[in-house]
Design an enzyme around this catalytic site. Structure first.
Site, short mmCIF file in Angstrom:
data_model
loop_
_atom_site.label_atom_id
_atom_site.label_comp_id
_atom_site.label_asym_id
_atom_site.label_seq_id
_atom_site.Cartn_x
_atom_site.Cartn_y
_atom_site.Cartn_z
N GLU A 195 14.77 10.82 -5.93
CA GLU A 195 13.74 10.36 -6.83
C GLU A 195 14.07 8.78 -7.26
O GLU A 195 13.08 8.03 -7.41
CB GLU A 195 13.73 11.15 -8.06
CG GLU A 195 13.19 12.52 -7.88
CD GLU A 195 11.69 12.64 -7.62
OE1 GLU A 195 10.99 11.61 -7.79
OE2 GLU A 195 11.36 13.57 -7.03
N ASP A 227 0.88 5.85 -6.91
CA ASP A 227 0.51 7.13 -6.33
C ASP A 227 -0.65 7.96 -6.84
O ASP A 227 -0.84 9.10 -6.82
CB ASP A 227 1.76 8.19 -6.34
CG ASP A 227 2.23 8.38 -7.88
OD1 ASP A 227 1.45 7.70 -8.68
OD2 ASP A 227 3.08 9.40 -7.97
N THR A 238 4.85 6.22 -13.99
CA THR A 238 5.85 7.32 -13.85
C THR A 238 7.05 6.75 -14.50
O THR A 238 7.51 5.55 -14.22
CB THR A 238 6.15 7.45 -12.30
OG1 THR A 238 5.05 8.05 -11.67
CG2 THR A 238 7.32 8.53 -12.13
#
Length: 275
Positions: A60, A78, A83
């Site tokens: 990640e 995305d 995020t």
């Protein structure tokens, strides 16, 4: 994190942060009470959990230093908005909202509490409305607070870690299998869409049986990884399957069902080692 409801577009050749995951069921209650922990006999053993966090961070965040990610926040393009944090909480998928709500219950008046109305409005979209221009700065500021770090740990465990370990133990798989479940739920969430964790497992069940149903553990885990790879390829942002092919399958092929060290693997071409 929450993959499935929204489709990402750009493939990240070397992700620098946690991706989002699939839609999850609504949080159980405002208190977010976590169930009592079972005996630590697998991935929930503290040493194994640390290994799990480091392996997931390699995929990640391209780093084994998962504790450096509490302050991380970025829109990675995305279509899930921002995020952030140790598990890729996303403003567009609900888990960031759950996190900030929980943090505000624990510490009212915190630096992120004022963003709750905006987080509720942008949930389900990639919008930054009401968050810009200062949300990223305030997230990093909040990450200096030990209570916010504890809140991130709490939500990681409640939504992702504990459910995957519980399912793994129920299926009769060992530490490696429990890790495979955890990595899958981190990326795909556990919603109703076809690429969610529960439906990856369901897809695998059409090919093999877990040990608890009389199946062979290695055969079952290979079937699970096959189903996982299929799910990853349904979305361009996750179509690089190296976190399975050159990491989890490496451990499985070596018969390392207990996820014992030393561990060597690659993700996106980068090599990692835990001694």
């Amino acid at each position: 994190m929450a993959f499935g409801a929204l489709l990402g577009t750009a493939l990240l050749a070397a992700p620098v942060a946690a991706h989002a995951t699939a839609a999850r069921p609504t949080a159980p209650s405002a208190a977010h009470a976590a169930p009592a922990a079972a005996a630590a006999t697998g991935l929930d053993d503290p040493a194994k959990k640390e290994i799990a966090m480091r392996i997931v961070s390699s995929a990640e965040n391209s780093s084994l230093d998962w504790k450096a990610q509490y302050k991380y926040i970025e829109d990675i393009g995305d279509e899930r908005g921002y995020t952030a944090g140790i598990i890729g909480f996303c403003s567009g998928t609900g888990d960031m909202l759950d996190l900030v709500e929980y943090y505000t219950q624990v510490k009212p008046g915190n630096v992120l509490a004022g963003y709750l109305p905006a987080l509720r409005k942008v949930n389900g979209s990639d919008s930054h409305a009401g968050l810009d221009p200062n949300f990223t700065r305030d997230w990093a500021k909040a990450a200096q607070d030990g209570e916010f770090k504890k809140a991130q740990d709490h939500e990681r465990d409640r939504v992702y870690f504990n459910p995957s370990v519980k399912q793994g133990k129920s299926d009769g798989v060992g530490t490696l299998g429990q890790f495979m479940y955890y990595d899958a739920i981190v990326m795909h969430g556990d919603g109703a869409d076809s690429t969610s964790f529960r439906n990856i497992r369901k897809r695998a069940l059409s090919k093999a049986k877990p040990p608890a149903q009389g199946g062979n553990e290695t055969t079952w885990l290979n079937a699970f990884l096959d189903a996982r790879v299929w799910a990853m390829k349904q979305e361009e942002a996750h179509s690089d399957t190296s976190r399975v092919d050159t990491a989890q399958r490496v451990f499985l092929k070596k018969g390392n069902l207990n996820l014992d060290t030393p561990l060597d693997w690659k993700v996106y071409g980068d090599s990692f080692h835990i001694g």
